[in-house]
Design a protein around this motif. Sequence first.
Motif, PDB file in Angstrom:
ATOM      1  N   PRO A   1      31.075 -82.783  35.869  1.00  0.00           N
ATOM      2  CA  PRO A   1      32.294 -82.664  34.908  1.00  0.00           C
ATOM      3  C   PRO A   1      32.363 -82.862  33.601  1.00  0.00           C
ATOM      4  O   PRO A   1      33.288 -82.409  32.871  1.00  0.00           O
ATOM      5  CB  PRO A   1      33.114 -83.582  35.746  1.00  0.00           C
ATOM      6  CG  PRO A   1      32.680 -83.695  37.154  1.00  0.00           C
ATOM      7  CD  PRO A   1      30.962 -83.667  36.954  1.00  0.00           C
ATOM      8  N   GLN A   2      31.353 -83.702  33.205  1.00  0.00           N
ATOM      9  CA  GLN A   2      31.167 -83.666  31.619  1.00  0.00           C
ATOM     10  C   GLN A   2      30.967 -82.591  31.021  1.00  0.00           C
ATOM     11  O   GLN A   2      31.386 -82.513  29.789  1.00  0.00           O
ATOM     12  CB  GLN A   2      30.342 -84.971  31.499  1.00  0.00           C
ATOM     13  CG  GLN A   2      30.546 -86.067  31.800  1.00  0.00           C
ATOM     14  CD  GLN A   2      29.257 -87.269  31.805  1.00  0.00           C
ATOM     15  OE1 GLN A   2      29.286 -87.805  30.731  1.00  0.00           O
ATOM     16  NE2 GLN A   2      28.349 -87.357  32.847  1.00  0.00           N
ATOM     17  N   GLY A   3      30.256 -81.709  31.802  1.00  0.00           N
ATOM     18  CA  GLY A   3      29.999 -80.381  30.848  1.00  0.00           C
ATOM     19  C   GLY A   3      29.004 -80.370  29.722  1.00  0.00           C
ATOM     20  O   GLY A   3      28.911 -79.833  28.983  1.00  0.00           O
TER      21      GLY A   3
ATOM     22  N   THR B   1      34.337 -77.512  33.608  1.00  0.00           N
ATOM     23  CA  THR B   1      35.328 -77.869  32.735  1.00  0.00           C
ATOM     24  C   THR B   1      35.879 -79.243  33.274  1.00  0.00           C
ATOM     25  O   THR B   1      35.442 -79.728  34.121  1.00  0.00           O
ATOM     26  CB  THR B   1      36.574 -77.064  32.514  1.00  0.00           C
ATOM     27  OG1 THR B   1      37.105 -76.869  33.946  1.00  0.00           O
ATOM     28  CG2 THR B   1      36.074 -75.604  32.367  1.00  0.00           C
ATOM     29  N   ILE B   2      36.758 -80.028  32.639  1.00  0.00           N
ATOM     30  CA  ILE B   2      37.397 -80.985  33.218  1.00  0.00           C
ATOM     31  C   ILE B   2      37.813 -80.961  34.683  1.00  0.00           C
ATOM     32  O   ILE B   2      38.065 -81.952  35.445  1.00  0.00           O
ATOM     33  CB  ILE B   2      38.303 -81.735  32.200  1.00  0.00           C
ATOM     34  CG1 ILE B   2      38.721 -83.207  32.530  1.00  0.00           C
ATOM     35  CG2 ILE B   2      39.728 -80.932  32.178  1.00  0.00           C
ATOM     36  CD1 ILE B   2      37.501 -83.969  32.454  1.00  0.00           C
ATOM     37  N   ASP B   3      38.283 -79.747  34.895  1.00  0.00           N
ATOM     38  CA  ASP B   3      38.920 -79.525  36.217  1.00  0.00           C
ATOM     39  C   ASP B   3      37.830 -80.071  37.388  1.00  0.00           C
ATOM     40  O   ASP B   3      38.425 -80.471  38.406  1.00  0.00           O
ATOM     41  CB  ASP B   3      39.037 -77.990  36.454  1.00  0.00           C
ATOM     42  CG  ASP B   3      40.174 -77.517  35.669  1.00  0.00           C
ATOM     43  OD1 ASP B   3      41.054 -78.499  35.012  1.00  0.00           O
ATOM     44  OD2 ASP B   3      40.252 -76.367  35.520  1.00  0.00           O
ATOM     45  N   LEU B   4      36.717 -80.161  37.136  1.00  0.00           N
ATOM     46  CA  LEU B   4      35.772 -80.184  38.068  1.00  0.00           C
ATOM     47  C   LEU B   4      35.803 -81.748  38.510  1.00  0.00           C
ATOM     48  O   LEU B   4      35.245 -82.093  39.664  1.00  0.00           O
ATOM     49  CB  LEU B   4      34.182 -80.061  37.623  1.00  0.00           C
ATOM     50  CG  LEU B   4      33.054 -80.062  38.612  1.00  0.00           C
ATOM     51  CD1 LEU B   4      33.233 -78.957  39.702  1.00  0.00           C
ATOM     52  CD2 LEU B   4      31.816 -79.656  38.042  1.00  0.00           C
TER      53      LEU B   4
ATOM     54  N   HIS C   1      35.848 -75.367  27.762  1.00  0.00           N
ATOM     55  CA  HIS C   1      37.181 -75.975  27.513  1.00  0.00           C
ATOM     56  C   HIS C   1      38.275 -75.644  28.726  1.00  0.00           C
ATOM     57  O   HIS C   1      38.119 -74.835  29.295  1.00  0.00           O
ATOM     58  CB  HIS C   1      37.830 -75.987  26.128  1.00  0.00           C
ATOM     59  CG  HIS C   1      37.961 -74.083  26.091  1.00  0.00           C
ATOM     60  ND1 HIS C   1      39.108 -73.333  26.456  1.00  0.00           N
ATOM     61  CD2 HIS C   1      37.238 -73.341  25.208  1.00  0.00           C
ATOM     62  CE1 HIS C   1      38.751 -72.190  25.961  1.00  0.00           C
ATOM     63  NE2 HIS C   1      37.857 -72.040  25.284  1.00  0.00           N
ATOM     64  N   ALA C   2      39.241 -76.413  28.860  1.00  0.00           N
ATOM     65  CA  ALA C   2      40.426 -76.195  29.857  1.00  0.00           C
ATOM     66  C   ALA C   2      41.080 -74.681  29.747  1.00  0.00           C
ATOM     67  O   ALA C   2      41.134 -73.926  28.758  1.00  0.00           O
ATOM     68  CB  ALA C   2      41.485 -77.106  29.606  1.00  0.00           C
ATOM     69  N   GLY C   3      40.710 -74.215  30.809  1.00  0.00           N
ATOM     70  CA  GLY C   3      41.334 -72.796  31.214  1.00  0.00           C
ATOM     71  C   GLY C   3      40.261 -71.652  31.329  1.00  0.00           C
ATOM     72  O   GLY C   3      40.341 -70.482  31.636  1.00  0.00           O
TER      73      GLY C   3
ATOM     74  N   VAL D   1      32.868 -73.325  37.504  1.00  0.00           N
ATOM     75  CA  VAL D   1      32.237 -73.624  38.664  1.00  0.00           C
ATOM     76  C   VAL D   1      33.359 -74.213  39.732  1.00  0.00           C
ATOM     77  O   VAL D   1      33.278 -73.959  41.072  1.00  0.00           O
ATOM     78  CB  VAL D   1      31.046 -74.587  38.570  1.00  0.00           C
ATOM     79  CG1 VAL D   1      31.484 -76.115  38.298  1.00  0.00           C
ATOM     80  CG2 VAL D   1      30.239 -74.467  39.862  1.00  0.00           C
ATOM     81  N   TYR D   2      34.229 -74.987  39.174  1.00  0.00           N
ATOM     82  CA  TYR D   2      35.515 -75.362  40.159  1.00  0.00           C
ATOM     83  C   TYR D   2      35.984 -74.286  40.616  1.00  0.00           C
ATOM     84  O   TYR D   2      36.202 -74.462  41.863  1.00  0.00           O
ATOM     85  CB  TYR D   2      36.297 -76.238  39.094  1.00  0.00           C
ATOM     86  CG  TYR D   2      37.528 -76.598  39.923  1.00  0.00           C
ATOM     87  CD1 TYR D   2      37.790 -77.704  40.755  1.00  0.00           C
ATOM     88  CD2 TYR D   2      38.788 -75.662  39.785  1.00  0.00           C
ATOM     89  CE1 TYR D   2      38.984 -78.090  41.186  1.00  0.00           C
ATOM     90  CE2 TYR D   2      40.158 -75.980  40.428  1.00  0.00           C
ATOM     91  CZ  TYR D   2      40.130 -77.110  41.247  1.00  0.00           C
ATOM     92  OH  TYR D   2      41.272 -77.357  41.853  1.00  0.00           O
TER      93      TYR D   2
END
Length: 346
Positions: free
Chosen positions: A126-128, A174-177, A139-141, A145-146
């Motif tokens: 998730p840190q990418g 992204t942070i979504d993960l 970045h978000a959006g 892989v999520y």
Amino acid sequence: MPPRSDDFRGPAPAPRSGPPVGSAGSLSAAAGPGAPTSGASVQPDEHVSRETPSGDEDDPPLAMEALRAVQILNPSGEIIMPRPDHPRVICVANQKGGVGKTTTTVNLAVALALHGNRVLVVDLDPQGNASTGLNVPHHAGVPDVYDCLIENVPLAEVAQQVEGIPNLYCVPATIDLAGAEIELVSVVARESRLQRAISGHPEKFDYVFIDCPPSLGLLTVNALCAAQEVLIPIQCEYYALEGLNQLINNINLVRQHLNPTLDVSTILLTMYDRRTRLADAVEQDVRNHFGTKVLNAVIPRNVRVSEAPSYGQSVMTYDPGSRGATSYFEAALEIAVRGVNTGGTA
């Protein structure tokens, strides 16, 4: 175990806008068997020199460094690393943080791609950080892989070509993960979501590297189920050995219940500091335990390796003449040759 010597940390050099020239380890480039494509193929040295330059002592150091930089960057595309006869899916895992998982993933992938292999990097952290090191937007959006794990989006719709590196693609994180661990709990066949996504990709890659988070949760289990091989980077310090048994036990559990073909194929020693006796002691312990699974190539502590991500580059392109670039090149070459010699498993 001998006492640890304190590391000397001198002032960091000023950042550079372009790839500087540093010192390098040993390289070899010779025509040889194992590469199914045309062009010269490179073969690994039998022994790694632990940051000691080799070659013709009569050559000026700058000329030697320039030659190694050209060999690593391979601008003509003539130098070909051996390509496997079937895709190799390699999970880069270690639940301890800071041992060089992402750095290893990025630099091995770039080294193989620069020398004729088609490579896919799946950023499962998730840190990418792998996405950052390859200069891939995350970045978000951004589709990542999520979406593949939770929404069943095909991997081909998420993978991005890495700018400036032919044949290298990256699936960003992204942070979504960060929420995927919780969401996967209630998903059917939660452990094999990544495996289905990779196998469903229409293009066939020579290598698929999966960069795991520093944990043993569902994301790492997905990576272990999708892979045939596990590459474990081990930092040359005592703490790095403490959690190794737990990682091996988890890999064995996944092999028994979920993925019987999984194999710990490669151990890579990272952050080797030749000034400390501790590094030598850790190296000997690891080699005595894992034997031939440990690569001859050893990654030294090198400031260029740490600087490169701040420029959105791997050390292979940021400073191809540095010790770090040369060591990762040797490691990639050794992995490639081992895979061909053993039918795809190093």
